[in-house]
Scaffold this active site. Structure first.
Site, mmCIF file in Angstrom:
data_model
loop_
_atom_site.group_PDB
_atom_site.id
_atom_site.type_symbol
_atom_site.label_atom_id
_atom_site.label_comp_id
_atom_site.label_asym_id
_atom_site.label_seq_id
_atom_site.Cartn_x
_atom_site.Cartn_y
_atom_site.Cartn_z
ATOM 1 N N VAL A 98 33.357 122.755 -84.060
ATOM 2 C CA VAL A 98 32.951 120.497 -83.218
ATOM 3 C C VAL A 98 34.036 120.849 -83.538
ATOM 4 O O VAL A 98 34.497 120.668 -85.478
ATOM 5 C CB VAL A 98 31.567 120.671 -84.124
ATOM 6 N N LYS A 99 34.978 119.561 -82.791
ATOM 7 C CA LYS A 99 35.821 118.886 -82.928
ATOM 8 C C LYS A 99 35.327 117.578 -83.800
ATOM 9 O O LYS A 99 34.524 116.900 -82.947
ATOM 10 C CB LYS A 99 36.973 118.863 -81.956
#
Length: 219
Positions: free
Chosen positions: A86-87
């Site tokens: 997850v960025k």
């Protein structure tokens, strides 16, 4: 050093994977838009397609900027595939979200890092990766490689396990210099990665070998 490719183009991802050196993929909304991928359903479908190609490490960026929405969006992305990272943007609620994701065993990539202090905060929150943007710093006459060096020193001083993911790579020389400074990962366009293959002496040497072989074979 791990090699990630910075694109949402499936053909380029396949080409890098076929080269045998690819460790992951980074994407963002701009890269998705460049490939004409719009709408939540199509974006999700595209992430799944990328995960089908690569072995691990597919950074999928949240659009949300508030804690609750980042958590909601990030958990949905992480549920798509175990390969998803997850960025999360380097903002206050982003750091809080990274701490939450870390406690849940969800891998994170803190993006838009432009200072060592930002990287330090992300590491303390438990980020899997921090992404300092070299090229964008170079664009404003600031040396992005100095930032990589500073982050490496800080992380080594305190034993942080967060990996330095050098982003906004402009060319092959950036990749080599990041390797010299101890970056754990680079993410780059395919052209920059393939550019590492090139050297005029390799080309001329191969041409000479082939010509000599043809002469010896009487061709």
């Amino acid at each position: 050093m791990k090699f990630f490719i910075d694109t949402a183009n499936l053909d380029q991802i396949k080409e890098a994977q076929d080269l045998g050196i690819l460790d992951g993929v980074t994407t963002n909304p701009s890269l998705m838009a460049k490939e004409g991928i719009t709408g939540e359903e199509n974006v999700i479908k595209h992430y799944k397609a990328i995960c089908d190609i690569v072995d691990d490490n597919v950074s999928a960026e949240v659009i949300a900027t508030t804690f609750d929405e980042i958590i909601k969006e990030g958990e949905a992305l992480a549920a798509l595939n175990p390969k998803i990272v997850v960025k999360v943007p380097m903002i206050k609620d982003g750091v809080k979200a990274i701490k939450y994701f870390s406690s849940k065993g969800i891998k994170t990539n803190c993006t838009l890092i432009f200072s060592a202090g930002q990287a330090l905060l992300a590491a303390k929150a438990g980020a899997t990766y921090v992404s300092p943007f070299l090229g964008r710093l170079d664009d404003i006459s600031s040396d992005g490689l100095v930032l990589i060096e500073d982050i490496r020193t800080i992380f080594d001083n305190y034993g942080y396990e967060t990996q330095i993911l050098a982003a906004s790579i402009r060319g092959p020389l950036h990749i080599v210099n990041c390797a010299k400074l101890g970056a754990d990962v680079i993410t780059a366009p395919l052209a920059a990665i393939v550019g590492l293959l090139k050297h005029p002496l390799t080309d001329s040497g191969l041409a000479t070998f082939l010509a000599d072989h043809a002469k010896a074979a009487g061709k």
